[in-house]
Design a protein around this motif. Structure first.
Motif, PDB file in Angstrom:
ATOM      1  N   GLY A  80      60.712  44.739 -16.425  1.00  0.00           N
ATOM      2  CA  GLY A  80      59.901  45.388 -15.383  1.00  0.00           C
ATOM      3  C   GLY A  80      59.916  44.449 -14.326  1.00  0.00           C
ATOM      4  O   GLY A  80      59.244  45.037 -13.241  1.00  0.00           O
ATOM      5  N   TYR A  81      60.599  43.489 -14.183  1.00  0.00           N
ATOM      6  CA  TYR A  81      60.401  42.738 -12.904  1.00  0.00           C
ATOM      7  C   TYR A  81      61.825  43.206 -12.002  1.00  0.00           C
ATOM      8  O   TYR A  81      62.551  43.731 -12.538  1.00  0.00           O
ATOM      9  CB  TYR A  81      60.650  41.063 -12.952  1.00  0.00           C
ATOM     10  CG  TYR A  81      59.548  40.456 -13.532  1.00  0.00           C
ATOM     11  CD1 TYR A  81      58.363  40.013 -12.735  1.00  0.00           C
ATOM     12  CD2 TYR A  81      59.244  40.461 -15.115  1.00  0.00           C
ATOM     13  CE1 TYR A  81      57.310  39.457 -13.540  1.00  0.00           C
ATOM     14  CE2 TYR A  81      57.938  39.976 -15.628  1.00  0.00           C
ATOM     15  CZ  TYR A  81      57.189  39.421 -14.595  1.00  0.00           C
ATOM     16  OH  TYR A  81      55.972  38.910 -15.068  1.00  0.00           O
ATOM     17  N   THR A  82      61.716  42.725 -10.633  1.00  0.00           N
ATOM     18  CA  THR A  82      62.807  43.176  -9.846  1.00  0.00           C
ATOM     19  C   THR A  82      64.286  42.785 -10.352  1.00  0.00           C
ATOM     20  O   THR A  82      64.546  41.379 -10.738  1.00  0.00           O
ATOM     21  CB  THR A  82      62.694  42.665  -8.613  1.00  0.00           C
ATOM     22  OG1 THR A  82      61.313  43.110  -7.924  1.00  0.00           O
ATOM     23  CG2 THR A  82      63.978  43.192  -7.600  1.00  0.00           C
ATOM     24  N   PRO A  83      65.194  43.598 -10.770  1.00  0.00           N
ATOM     25  CA  PRO A  83      66.339  43.134 -11.460  1.00  0.00           C
ATOM     26  C   PRO A  83      67.274  42.040 -10.485  1.00  0.00           C
ATOM     27  O   PRO A  83      67.269  42.137  -9.239  1.00  0.00           O
ATOM     28  CB  PRO A  83      67.277  44.281 -11.388  1.00  0.00           C
ATOM     29  CG  PRO A  83      66.062  45.439 -11.572  1.00  0.00           C
ATOM     30  CD  PRO A  83      65.196  45.024 -10.462  1.00  0.00           C
ATOM     31  N   SER A  84      67.615  41.001 -11.182  1.00  0.00           N
ATOM     32  CA  SER A  84      68.478  40.053 -10.475  1.00  0.00           C
ATOM     33  C   SER A  84      69.660  40.109 -10.895  1.00  0.00           C
ATOM     34  O   SER A  84      70.096  40.585 -12.026  1.00  0.00           O
ATOM     35  CB  SER A  84      67.938  38.865 -10.623  1.00  0.00           C
ATOM     36  OG  SER A  84      68.139  38.602 -12.086  1.00  0.00           O
ATOM     37  N   GLU A  85      70.942  39.422 -10.197  1.00  0.00           N
ATOM     38  CA  GLU A  85      72.173  39.511 -10.515  1.00  0.00           C
ATOM     39  C   GLU A  85      72.356  38.269 -11.348  1.00  0.00           C
ATOM     40  O   GLU A  85      73.555  38.097 -12.146  1.00  0.00           O
ATOM     41  CB  GLU A  85      73.370  39.607  -9.383  1.00  0.00           C
ATOM     42  CG  GLU A  85      72.997  40.937  -8.676  1.00  0.00           C
ATOM     43  CD  GLU A  85      73.954  41.240  -7.690  1.00  0.00           C
ATOM     44  OE1 GLU A  85      74.601  40.260  -7.366  1.00  0.00           O
ATOM     45  OE2 GLU A  85      73.965  42.391  -7.123  1.00  0.00           O
ATOM     46  N   ASP A  86      71.809  37.179 -11.207  1.00  0.00           N
ATOM     47  CA  ASP A  86      72.086  35.914 -11.761  1.00  0.00           C
ATOM     48  C   ASP A  86      73.463  35.287 -11.655  1.00  0.00           C
ATOM     49  O   ASP A  86      73.704  34.383 -12.237  1.00  0.00           O
ATOM     50  CB  ASP A  86      71.619  35.901 -13.482  1.00  0.00           C
ATOM     51  CG  ASP A  86      70.335  36.168 -13.617  1.00  0.00           C
ATOM     52  OD1 ASP A  86      69.529  36.040 -12.927  1.00  0.00           O
ATOM     53  OD2 ASP A  86      70.206  37.102 -14.666  1.00  0.00           O
ATOM     54  N   VAL A  87      73.889  35.692 -10.642  1.00  0.00           N
ATOM     55  CA  VAL A  87      75.096  35.301 -10.047  1.00  0.00           C
ATOM     56  C   VAL A  87      75.325  35.263  -8.692  1.00  0.00           C
ATOM     57  O   VAL A  87      74.902  35.999  -7.698  1.00  0.00           O
ATOM     58  CB  VAL A  87      76.318  36.355 -10.415  1.00  0.00           C
ATOM     59  CG1 VAL A  87      77.813  35.710  -9.858  1.00  0.00           C
ATOM     60  CG2 VAL A  87      76.595  36.431 -11.829  1.00  0.00           C
ATOM     61  N   GLN A  88      75.596  33.870  -8.089  1.00  0.00           N
ATOM     62  CA  GLN A  88      75.696  33.694  -6.560  1.00  0.00           C
ATOM     63  C   GLN A  88      76.737  34.276  -5.987  1.00  0.00           C
ATOM     64  O   GLN A  88      78.005  34.233  -6.483  1.00  0.00           O
ATOM     65  CB  GLN A  88      75.630  32.356  -6.222  1.00  0.00           C
ATOM     66  CG  GLN A  88      75.451  31.991  -4.752  1.00  0.00           C
ATOM     67  CD  GLN A  88      75.133  30.397  -4.242  1.00  0.00           C
ATOM     68  OE1 GLN A  88      76.348  29.729  -4.367  1.00  0.00           O
ATOM     69  NE2 GLN A  88      74.126  30.193  -3.979  1.00  0.00           N
ATOM     70  N   SER A  89      76.859  35.300  -4.966  1.00  0.00           N
ATOM     71  CA  SER A  89      77.887  35.821  -4.630  1.00  0.00           C
ATOM     72  C   SER A  89      78.662  34.855  -3.824  1.00  0.00           C
ATOM     73  O   SER A  89      78.260  33.897  -2.977  1.00  0.00           O
ATOM     74  CB  SER A  89      77.293  37.009  -3.465  1.00  0.00           C
ATOM     75  OG  SER A  89      78.444  37.582  -2.594  1.00  0.00           O
ATOM     76  N   PRO A  90      80.132  35.111  -3.873  1.00  0.00           N
ATOM     77  CA  PRO A  90      81.081  34.353  -2.998  1.00  0.00           C
ATOM     78  C   PRO A  90      80.962  34.397  -1.422  1.00  0.00           C
ATOM     79  O   PRO A  90      81.465  33.586  -0.800  1.00  0.00           O
ATOM     80  CB  PRO A  90      82.365  35.113  -3.527  1.00  0.00           C
ATOM     81  CG  PRO A  90      82.061  36.263  -4.016  1.00  0.00           C
ATOM     82  CD  PRO A  90      80.949  36.311  -4.486  1.00  0.00           C
ATOM     83  N   THR A  91      80.038  35.516  -0.928  1.00  0.00           N
ATOM     84  CA  THR A  91      80.047  35.600   0.383  1.00  0.00           C
ATOM     85  C   THR A  91      78.843  34.598   0.988  1.00  0.00           C
ATOM     86  O   THR A  91      78.546  34.697   2.031  1.00  0.00           O
ATOM     87  CB  THR A  91      79.750  36.919   0.750  1.00  0.00           C
ATOM     88  OG1 THR A  91      78.553  37.516   0.055  1.00  0.00           O
ATOM     89  CG2 THR A  91      80.865  38.246   0.566  1.00  0.00           C
ATOM     90  N   PHE A  92      77.967  34.019   0.074  1.00  0.00           N
ATOM     91  CA  PHE A  92      76.972  33.278   0.346  1.00  0.00           C
ATOM     92  C   PHE A  92      77.357  32.008   1.132  1.00  0.00           C
ATOM     93  O   PHE A  92      78.452  31.429   0.621  1.00  0.00           O
ATOM     94  CB  PHE A  92      76.050  32.967  -0.704  1.00  0.00           C
ATOM     95  CG  PHE A  92      74.945  31.893  -0.428  1.00  0.00           C
ATOM     96  CD1 PHE A  92      73.879  32.289   0.273  1.00  0.00           C
ATOM     97  CD2 PHE A  92      74.983  30.648  -0.798  1.00  0.00           C
ATOM     98  CE1 PHE A  92      72.668  31.443   0.422  1.00  0.00           C
ATOM     99  CE2 PHE A  92      73.946  29.563  -0.537  1.00  0.00           C
ATOM    100  CZ  PHE A  92      72.839  30.323   0.076  1.00  0.00           C
TER     101      PHE A  92
END
Length: 295
Positions: A80-92
């Motif tokens: 029910g919470y805002t979905p997360s990716e749990d993976v830091q993008s390589p573009t960060f």
């Protein structure tokens, strides 16, 4: 000096029970695909060959190159919470400059694109505001490039910044409206083009904005992207057909009234969008009813 050891000896301290279980489960899954879908060793070779070509072309870790195959499986927020990716993008890129709230992401004076005002709130599972939450915000420019990763003349932190939510958990910033883009290195690999088409996918990513949300009360920082409802690229997203969860798609409005445009200091039409993050804190319930849905 030569040391003679028992070739059958394995140090028990090095055995990882979780790794053993996962390998066996993975083999069981492959066996089911073999029996039910006709999976062959040549099929596996074909997939790994394409992934290796993508990894070589882009330089990203192989696990990230494979995200089109499994990305949505590890998307959080199914409670029910805002979905997360749990993976830091390589573009960060860490260290982005702080902007005011309301504020404007750093950009060039002649930054191409339609102005966009983004606003919303960061809330916990009880609907209470998370005051002082840090939002790291960034997205690609109109040419699809992320600043600081490619030398295209843009400043390192162009369209990158961070802010802190106010007493109501609200954030507001101005930027330019992101557009769909494709990675040039990936597009240069013919086998990738063929593989994406075979899966019914485009090589493009839908327009999106990246966020990292940090707050002392959060169980884990939130990492992910928000999208724009109605974007035709979403259903054929290269990274994953289901990666743009409906809960991550925000409505946008186009503003064309001359007085409204002038009041905001723009030279032409602009867009606006509002997106609320509902995140699990240490005192939040395990499951909530998403906004707009009945219990």
């Amino acid at each position: 000096m030569t040391t003679i050891t028992d070739p059958s000896y394995v140090d028990p301290a090095l055995i990882n029970p979780r790794a053993l279980r996962l390998v066996e489960a993975f083999k069981d899954a492959l066996a089911r695909l073999r029996d039910e879908e006709g999976l062959t060793f040549d099929d596996i070779n074909a997939v790994t060959d394409v992934l290796q070509q993508m990894q070589k072309a882009t330089g990203v870790p192989l696990a990230l190159a494979a995200m089109p195959l499994y990305g949505e499986l590890f998307q959080g927020g199914q409670d029910g919470y805002t979905p997360s990716e749990d993976v830091q993008s390589p573009t960060f890129i860490p260290g982005s400059p702080r902007i005011d709230n309301p504020g404007t992401l750093p950009m060039r004076p002649d930054e191409p694109g339609t102005p966009l005002i983004v606003s919303g709130r960061v809330l916990d599972g009880h609907g209470q505001p998370l005051v002082g939450a840090k939002l790291d915000i960034y997205h690609a420019a109109n040419n699809g490039n992320y600043s600081g990763l490619w030398d295209d003349g843009a400043p390192k932190y162009n369209l990158r910044g961070h802010l802190f939510t106010d007493a109501d958990g609200r954030y507001t910033f101005t930027t330019i409206t992101p557009v769909a883009y494709a990675d040039a290195a990936t597009m240069a690999v013919d086998r990738v083009i063929e593989a994406a088409a075979a899966l019914g996918r485009s090589l493009y990513r839908p327009a999106h904005i990246h966020y990292e949300v940090h707050h002392p009360d959060l169980i884990t920082p939130w990492t992910g992207e928000t999208y724009f409802k109605g974007d035709p690229v979403i259903p054929v997203d290269f990274v994953g057909a289901k990666i743009a969860h409906r809960a991550l798609q925000g409505d946008t409005a186009l503003h064309e009234d001359p007085e409204d445009i002038a009041a905001h200091g723009f030279q032409g039409p602009y867009r606006s969008t509002e997106f609320d993050f509902v995140l699990k804190t240490r005192t939040s319930p395990d499951t909530i009813t998403p906004k707009g849905e009945s219990a």
